[in-house]
Design a protein around this motif. Structure first.
Motif, PDB file in Angstrom:
ATOM      1  N   CYS A 258       0.849  -1.195   0.000  1.00  0.00           N
ATOM      2  CA  CYS A 258       0.000   0.000   0.000  1.00  0.00           C
ATOM      3  C   CYS A 258       0.883   1.242   0.000  1.00  0.00           C
ATOM      4  O   CYS A 258       1.806   1.332   0.819  1.00  0.00           O
ATOM      5  CB  CYS A 258      -0.897  -0.019   1.227  1.00  0.00           C
ATOM      6  N   PRO A 259       0.673   2.155  -0.946  1.00  0.00           N
ATOM      7  CA  PRO A 259      -0.385   2.157  -1.974  1.00  0.00           C
ATOM      8  C   PRO A 259      -0.057   1.201  -3.111  1.00  0.00           C
ATOM      9  O   PRO A 259       1.112   1.022  -3.470  1.00  0.00           O
ATOM     10  CB  PRO A 259      -0.385   3.610  -2.454  1.00  0.00           C
ATOM     11  N   ALA A 260      -1.091   0.590  -3.635  1.00  0.00           N
ATOM     12  CA  ALA A 260      -0.945  -0.330  -4.757  1.00  0.00           C
ATOM     13  C   ALA A 260      -2.011   0.007  -5.798  1.00  0.00           C
ATOM     14  O   ALA A 260      -3.193  -0.272  -5.589  1.00  0.00           O
ATOM     15  CB  ALA A 260      -1.098  -1.779  -4.293  1.00  0.00           C
ATOM     16  N   GLU A 261      -1.604   0.632  -6.874  1.00  0.00           N
ATOM     17  CA  GLU A 261      -2.540   0.976  -7.946  1.00  0.00           C
ATOM     18  C   GLU A 261      -2.487  -0.113  -9.012  1.00  0.00           C
ATOM     19  O   GLU A 261      -1.476  -0.301  -9.682  1.00  0.00           O
ATOM     20  CB  GLU A 261      -2.169   2.326  -8.552  1.00  0.00           C
ATOM     21  N   VAL A 262      -3.585  -0.822  -9.147  1.00  0.00           N
ATOM     22  CA  VAL A 262      -3.636  -1.957 -10.073  1.00  0.00           C
ATOM     23  C   VAL A 262      -3.740  -1.467 -11.514  1.00  0.00           C
ATOM     24  O   VAL A 262      -4.590  -0.635 -11.847  1.00  0.00           O
ATOM     25  CB  VAL A 262      -4.821  -2.883  -9.725  1.00  0.00           C
ATOM     26  N   GLU A 263      -2.888  -1.990 -12.357  1.00  0.00           N
ATOM     27  CA  GLU A 263      -2.904  -1.667 -13.783  1.00  0.00           C
ATOM     28  C   GLU A 263      -3.635  -2.748 -14.570  1.00  0.00           C
ATOM     29  O   GLU A 263      -4.572  -2.473 -15.313  1.00  0.00           O
ATOM     30  CB  GLU A 263      -1.467  -1.528 -14.299  1.00  0.00           C
ATOM     31  N   VAL A 264      -3.220  -4.005 -14.403  1.00  0.00           N
ATOM     32  CA  VAL A 264      -3.783  -5.133 -15.161  1.00  0.00           C
ATOM     33  C   VAL A 264      -3.872  -6.348 -14.247  1.00  0.00           C
ATOM     34  O   VAL A 264      -2.976  -6.582 -13.424  1.00  0.00           O
ATOM     35  CB  VAL A 264      -2.912  -5.485 -16.385  1.00  0.00           C
ATOM     36  N   ILE A 265      -4.941  -7.101 -14.387  1.00  0.00           N
ATOM     37  CA  ILE A 265      -5.078  -8.375 -13.675  1.00  0.00           C
ATOM     38  C   ILE A 265      -5.178  -9.490 -14.709  1.00  0.00           C
ATOM     39  O   ILE A 265      -6.040  -9.453 -15.594  1.00  0.00           O
ATOM     40  CB  ILE A 265      -6.330  -8.386 -12.779  1.00  0.00           C
ATOM     41  N   ASP A 266      -4.284 -10.445 -14.600  1.00  0.00           N
ATOM     42  CA  ASP A 266      -4.271 -11.595 -15.510  1.00  0.00           C
ATOM     43  C   ASP A 266      -4.611 -12.827 -14.693  1.00  0.00           C
ATOM     44  O   ASP A 266      -3.766 -13.375 -13.987  1.00  0.00           O
ATOM     45  CB  ASP A 266      -2.892 -11.730 -16.157  1.00  0.00           C
ATOM     46  N   TYR A 267      -5.890 -13.236 -14.779  1.00  0.00           N
ATOM     47  CA  TYR A 267      -6.313 -14.417 -14.029  1.00  0.00           C
ATOM     48  C   TYR A 267      -5.865 -15.677 -14.745  1.00  0.00           C
ATOM     49  O   TYR A 267      -6.148 -15.874 -15.923  1.00  0.00           O
ATOM     50  CB  TYR A 267      -7.833 -14.434 -13.854  1.00  0.00           C
ATOM     51  N   SER A 268      -5.163 -16.534 -14.020  1.00  0.00           N
ATOM     52  CA  SER A 268      -4.732 -17.820 -14.537  1.00  0.00           C
ATOM     53  C   SER A 268      -4.749 -18.804 -13.376  1.00  0.00           C
ATOM     54  O   SER A 268      -4.058 -18.579 -12.368  1.00  0.00           O
ATOM     55  CB  SER A 268      -3.319 -17.734 -15.121  1.00  0.00           C
ATOM     56  N   PRO A 269      -5.536 -19.872 -13.421  1.00  0.00           N
ATOM     57  CA  PRO A 269      -5.675 -20.782 -12.283  1.00  0.00           C
ATOM     58  C   PRO A 269      -4.323 -21.231 -11.729  1.00  0.00           C
ATOM     59  O   PRO A 269      -3.492 -21.786 -12.442  1.00  0.00           O
ATOM     60  CB  PRO A 269      -6.446 -21.965 -12.875  1.00  0.00           C
ATOM     61  N   GLY A 270      -4.092 -20.915 -10.465  1.00  0.00           N
ATOM     62  CA  GLY A 270      -2.867 -21.330  -9.801  1.00  0.00           C
ATOM     63  C   GLY A 270      -1.697 -20.392  -9.975  1.00  0.00           C
ATOM     64  O   GLY A 270      -0.674 -20.533  -9.297  1.00  0.00           O
ATOM     65  N   SER A 271      -1.820 -19.386 -10.847  1.00  0.00           N
ATOM     66  CA  SER A 271      -0.709 -18.454 -11.067  1.00  0.00           C
ATOM     67  C   SER A 271      -1.223 -17.151 -11.681  1.00  0.00           C
ATOM     68  O   SER A 271      -0.848 -16.787 -12.787  1.00  0.00           O
ATOM     69  CB  SER A 271       0.350 -19.087 -11.982  1.00  0.00           C
TER      70      SER A 271
END
Length: 404
Positions: free
Chosen positions: A133-146
């Protein structure tokens, strides 16, 4: 700083921070990503606009994760009575009193910031939990387990299990492609923080009116939080008024039970929405709190069911970690969804029923409502059931929410 974790929680608000605290001192490495740290608390500060009615079940959870003492050391207000009426407070009202069921209190009114501060303070005592913190999220790449969460400063945080505790517009949920069913209520909630001539008593009340309920939440000393449910157009009009005109409308609209208002400290409004995620979990991913569901705040249960989510999810994760199971397994995470989805849906439907029944101005229905409120005030078993509901002690509960 580590970049790889067993659990990455996006959102360090009340729900996300509770999950992190529950996982503290476990074999799991945990990261909590929060956009900004709340302002530090000082006793001289006026009460914040956003407050929550914390149920006894939620109090139990916050005690067990070690945050309740931090809340009490700052500021909170216990309430021991609830009162509900429509046409006439004297003729057809229901009052619920904790003494009648052998309880010291029914709940506490606490500022959201105070809860978050106590939780963030607690989670930083655990060696296995990192607060980013602070953590400004740019991109989230969902991949099961990683799954990868890329921040705007180019850091990449990788988690085996990704938890969405990032609110109703959850970016985690969107990145995972989980849809929602939603609709907006024809009401907005206008919230006002005020001081009153006399110190407040240990009661919270709600009066139902044709445009929506008027609600009172006691705060410490001479402070109170008022919630005025109304049509979107009316709320917009009220927010546009100067303080003097707005105060006049408050005084002429809220019942005598409020007492005399001395000062308006702040006001704001938000739209009301019902929203439910089509799934709570995928392999290596789980939703909790507003990321999974949003309900009408009529009974103040939104935060409370979010904290029940936090308790249930953390218990499932800890049980798996302690037995060597894979915490990302879909079948395992489905146990959390099974525990919480049905209960949350029931809560949504109950709030919808209240909204529709008390928004309907049909003459015979209004008479029946007032008869019902009058009867409820005299039928002890029904009153006791409502009090257990308000305390969050009805229905299936995670172990952390139960009485010891």
């Amino acid at each position: 700083m580590n970049t790889r974790y067993d659990v990455v929680i996006v959102g360090g608000g009340m729900v996300g921070a509770t999950i992190a605290c529950a996982l503290g001192n476990s074999p799991l490495s945990v990261a909590v990503l929060e956009s900004r740290y709340p302002a530090e608390y000082e006793a001289s500060q006026p009460n914040d606009l956003r407050v929550s009615a914390i149920s006894v079940a939620s109090e139990n959870i916050l005690q067990r994760v070690g945050a309740w003492e931090g809340i009490l050391s700052r500021r909170s207000c216990p309430y021991r009575r609830m009162k509900v009426w429509e046409a006439s407070e004297e003729k057809a009202s229901t009052e619920f009193i904790s003494d009648n069921i052998g309880r010291d209190h029914l709940g506490h009114i606490v500022e959201n910031r105070v809860i978050q501060l106590a939780l963030l303070e607690r989670l930083q005592t655990f060696e296995n939990v990192d607060l980013i913190c602070p953590a400004e999220v740019e991109v989230i790449d969902y991949s099961p387990g990683s799954s990868i969460v890329r921040l705007k400063d180019d850091r990449e945080i990788i988690g085996r299990l990704l938890i969405a505790a990032d609110g109703g517009e959850s970016r985690v949920r969107q990145a995972a492609g989980i849809g929602v069913t939603r609709w907006d209520y024809e009401q907005h909630a206008l919230v006002a923080s005020v001081t009153t001539k006399f110190a407040q008593e240990d009661i919270t009340w709600q009066q139902f009116t044709p445009t929506g309920p008027l609600a009172f939440l006691p705060l410490s000393g001479n402070n109170a939080s008022l919630v005025w449910y109304n049509t979107p157009d009316n709320v917009k009009r009220l927010l546009a008024q100067d303080d003097e005109s707005f105060m006049q409308e408050l005084k002429s609209t809220f019942p005598d039970a409020l007492g005399e208002i001395d000062q308006l400290l702040s006001r704001g409004a938000f739209p009301l929405r019902r929203q439910h995620a089509q799934e709570y979990v995928l392999e290596g991913l789980a939703l909790a709190g507003d990321a999974a569901h949003m309900i009408h705040p009529l009974a103040g249960q939104g935060v409370n069911i979010g904290l029940l989510d936090a308790a249930a999810l953390s218990e499932v994760i800890l049980a798996a970690a302690n037995t060597g199971e894979d915490i990302t397994e879909l079948a395992l995470l489905k146990e959390y969804e099974k525990q919480r989805r049905k209960h949350n849906l029931l809560m949504m439907q109950t709030m919808d029923a209240f909204y529709r029944v008390f928004s309907n101005q049909n003459g015979p229905l209004k008479v029946l409502r007032n008869i019902g409120l009058g009867l409820a005030g005299r039928v002890t078993p029904a009153k006791n059931k409502v009090m257990q509901f308000a305390m969050g002690l009805e229905g299936p509960l995670p172990e952390m929410a139960k009485e010891q």
